[in-house]
Design a protein around this motif. Sequence first.
Motif, PDB file in Angstrom:
ATOM      1  N   GLN A 143      84.540 -41.941  87.333  1.00  0.00           N
ATOM      2  CA  GLN A 143      85.225 -42.800  86.371  1.00  0.00           C
ATOM      3  C   GLN A 143      84.293 -43.149  85.212  1.00  0.00           C
ATOM      4  O   GLN A 143      84.701 -43.132  84.050  1.00  0.00           O
ATOM      5  CB  GLN A 143      85.762 -44.063  87.050  1.00  0.00           C
ATOM      6  N   ALA A 144      83.046 -43.448  85.521  1.00  0.00           N
ATOM      7  CA  ALA A 144      82.071 -43.761  84.467  1.00  0.00           C
ATOM      8  C   ALA A 144      81.735 -42.517  83.644  1.00  0.00           C
ATOM      9  O   ALA A 144      81.679 -42.572  82.410  1.00  0.00           O
ATOM     10  CB  ALA A 144      80.805 -44.356  85.085  1.00  0.00           C
ATOM     11  N   LEU A 183      82.336 -38.552  78.857  1.00  0.00           N
ATOM     12  CA  LEU A 183      82.671 -37.168  78.510  1.00  0.00           C
ATOM     13  C   LEU A 183      83.921 -37.061  77.656  1.00  0.00           C
ATOM     14  O   LEU A 183      83.984 -36.258  76.734  1.00  0.00           O
ATOM     15  CB  LEU A 183      82.860 -36.330  79.790  1.00  0.00           C
ATOM     16  N   PHE A 184      84.942 -37.854  77.993  1.00  0.00           N
ATOM     17  CA  PHE A 184      86.232 -37.731  77.319  1.00  0.00           C
ATOM     18  C   PHE A 184      86.519 -38.883  76.370  1.00  0.00           C
ATOM     19  O   PHE A 184      87.496 -38.831  75.629  1.00  0.00           O
ATOM     20  CB  PHE A 184      87.369 -37.681  78.355  1.00  0.00           C
ATOM     21  N   GLY A 185      85.724 -39.937  76.420  1.00  0.00           N
ATOM     22  CA  GLY A 185      86.068 -41.136  75.656  1.00  0.00           C
ATOM     23  C   GLY A 185      87.296 -41.774  76.296  1.00  0.00           C
ATOM     24  O   GLY A 185      87.556 -41.592  77.457  1.00  0.00           O
ATOM     25  N   GLU A 186      88.051 -42.498  75.540  1.00  0.00           N
ATOM     26  CA  GLU A 186      89.233 -43.159  76.087  1.00  0.00           C
ATOM     27  C   GLU A 186      90.453 -42.252  76.045  1.00  0.00           C
ATOM     28  O   GLU A 186      91.495 -42.584  76.565  1.00  0.00           O
ATOM     29  CB  GLU A 186      89.516 -44.455  75.320  1.00  0.00           C
ATOM     30  N   GLN A 187      90.337 -41.089  75.397  1.00  0.00           N
ATOM     31  CA  GLN A 187      91.486 -40.206  75.300  1.00  0.00           C
ATOM     32  C   GLN A 187      91.560 -39.266  76.495  1.00  0.00           C
ATOM     33  O   GLN A 187      90.599 -39.049  77.198  1.00  0.00           O
ATOM     34  CB  GLN A 187      91.421 -39.415  73.998  1.00  0.00           C
ATOM     35  N   GLN A 188      92.703 -38.699  76.715  1.00  0.00           N
ATOM     36  CA  GLN A 188      92.914 -37.727  77.788  1.00  0.00           C
ATOM     37  C   GLN A 188      92.235 -36.414  77.405  1.00  0.00           C
ATOM     38  O   GLN A 188      92.057 -36.117  76.234  1.00  0.00           O
ATOM     39  CB  GLN A 188      94.416 -37.483  77.989  1.00  0.00           C
ATOM     40  N   PRO A 189      91.886 -35.601  78.405  1.00  0.00           N
ATOM     41  CA  PRO A 189      91.278 -34.289  78.112  1.00  0.00           C
ATOM     42  C   PRO A 189      92.238 -33.365  77.407  1.00  0.00           C
ATOM     43  O   PRO A 189      93.420 -33.522  77.474  1.00  0.00           O
ATOM     44  CB  PRO A 189      90.893 -33.763  79.486  1.00  0.00           C
TER      45      PRO A 189
END
Length: 87
Positions: free
Chosen positions: A75-76, A81-87
């Motif tokens: 989760q961290a 890696l993705f920021g708050e956006q979805q992959p």
Amino acid sequence: MSTNDQDLCLVFIPALVTLLYKAEKDKGSPLTENEVIKIRDSATCMAVQFSAALEMEEKRGYPDIVAEEAWSEWQAARKELFGEQQP
């Protein structure tokens, strides 16, 4: 907790964080806790001396996820890696 060179720790080959990253990218949405645990449990790993694990991490250039804390550490890591956006 103190560690010495004789202590063993698990090292995933390839790094668990990269396996989870790829799985989430392929899925196109966040992994569930069950998916993370399933990936962790089926991943290849080996037990190495603590000093060897540190050396491998240094050569790799980034830390891996600790097996026992796979869900919370993922989760961290995914936020980074993705920021708050979805992959």
